[in-house]
Design an enzyme around this catalytic site. Structure first.
Site, PDB file in Angstrom:
ATOM      1  CB  SER A 153      -0.848  -0.002   1.281  1.00 38.05           C
ATOM      2  OG  SER A 153      -1.385   1.276   1.536  1.00 38.05           O
ATOM      3  CE1 TYR A 166      -3.344  -2.394   5.230  1.00 37.62           C
ATOM      4  CE2 TYR A 166      -2.758  -0.121   4.682  1.00 37.62           C
ATOM      5  CZ  TYR A 166      -3.247  -1.363   4.302  1.00 37.62           C
ATOM      6  OH  TYR A 166      -3.641  -1.564   2.999  1.00 37.62           O
ATOM      7  CE  LYS A 170      -1.259  -4.136   2.901  1.00 39.85           C
ATOM      8  NZ  LYS A 170      -1.460  -5.489   2.321  1.00 39.85           N
TER       9      LYS A 170
END
Ligand code: NAD
Length: 276
Positions: A153, A166, A170
């Site tokens: 991402s 997150y 990622k």
């Protein structure tokens, strides 16, 4: 008509909805046989039915990618049903946001487990199968390239406020990708990442305050509030979020023979955004 992925066996995690679902249908339309994972059994089976209805082959392997025994089950399902592993796409995921001072250990590890540890375990389990296939190809004088695509991402590349867990996971998957590209070249496997910007799925759709989904036994807020979503779309050069099909196409590019000499790369699929 020859199809680009005729007979290949592709494992896709989180393929019951969104980007993974669109990818499963796309790879199947090019002749690949698909092992469809999703946390939720019903959407996984619906995707299998859709693939079979369009004349393809698929099997469901429902379950949580974060479960310690999942990787063996996933790779085992491919070997048992189709006797091969040619393409692995680590796509399953969700977000569980908070600023760092409010983030619990549970929240931190949930993201690391799902977005980083699960791909690590899946690829570790796939390695002996892919290595054996490569050995058999070499003995038969065939050059066959197999593919791994990990989903990252822009949050992993540039950071995103409220997504420390997150973003870290990622970013970590980019490091794992680059390392495996170096380890697996000699067994004929390319390993790449696709980092998405805003793709319109359940994860990022326009949400009311009460939009949530039951993920891994927890009620998790999903979607982005409409005002923020509009602002995000205005910052994208193409002026909108991508569709799941457009996102799947970016992964597809790294699965087809035309990308056989590309490895260790992160492709940004962002509608032209080069940072956030
Ligand atoms: N949509 C975006 O804007 C965007 C941006 C960047 C990255 N991504 C990444 O793309 C991937 C796919 O997301 P999406 O937008 O298609 O979301 P989505 O919610 O539409 O689909 C994700 C699917 O993964 C499944 N899933 C979630 N956790 C799982 C688990 N632990 N085990 C097995 N399955 C699980 C869900 O049930 C769901 O069906 C994710 O890794 C996400 O982080 C999405």
């Amino acid at each position: 008509m020859s199809r680009k992925l005729q007979g290949k066996v592709a494992l896709i995690s989180g393929a019951g909805r969104g980007i993974g679902r669109a990818l499963a249908l796309k790879l199947a339309s090019e002749g690949a046989r698909i092992v469809v994972n999703d946390l939720d059994r019903e959407p996984a089976e619906e995707v299998v039915d859709a693939i079979v209805a369009q004349g393809g082959e698929a099997v469901a392997c429902p379950g949580n990618v974060s479960a310690p025994d999942f990787a063996e089950r996933f790779v085992g399902a491919a070997v048992e049903k189709f006797r091969a592993v040619d393409i692995v796409v680590n796509n399953a995921g969700y977000t569980w946001d908070n600023v760092i001072q409010k983030m619990s250990d549970e929240q931190w590890y949930a993201m690391i487990d799902c977005h980083l540890t699960a791909p690590f375990r899946i690829l570790r389990a796939a390695q002996p199968v892919m290595r054996a296939q490569h050995k058999a190809d070499a003995e038969a004088g065939r050059r066959v390239i197999r593919k791994v695509v990990n989903v990252s991402s822009v949050a992993g590349l540039f950071g995103n406020a409220g997504q420390g867990n997150y973003s870290a996971a990622k970013a970590g998957i980019v490091g794992l990708t680059q390392t495996l590209a170096k380890e697996w070249g000699r067994i004929g496997v390319t390993v790449n990442c696709v980092a998405f910007g805003l793709i319109t799925t359940r994860l990022t759709g326009s949400a009311g305050d009460d939009s949530s989904a039951l993920i891994d036994g927890r009620e998790i807020k999903v979607g982005v509030n409409p005002g923020l979503l509009e602002a995000m779309e205005r910052s994208i050069p193409l002026g909108r979020g991508g569709t799941p099909e457009e996102a799947a196409d970016a992964i597809y590019l790294l699965c087809i023979p035309e990308s056989d000499y590309i490895s260790g790369q992160t492709l940004m699929c962002t509608g032209g955004l080069t940072g956030i």
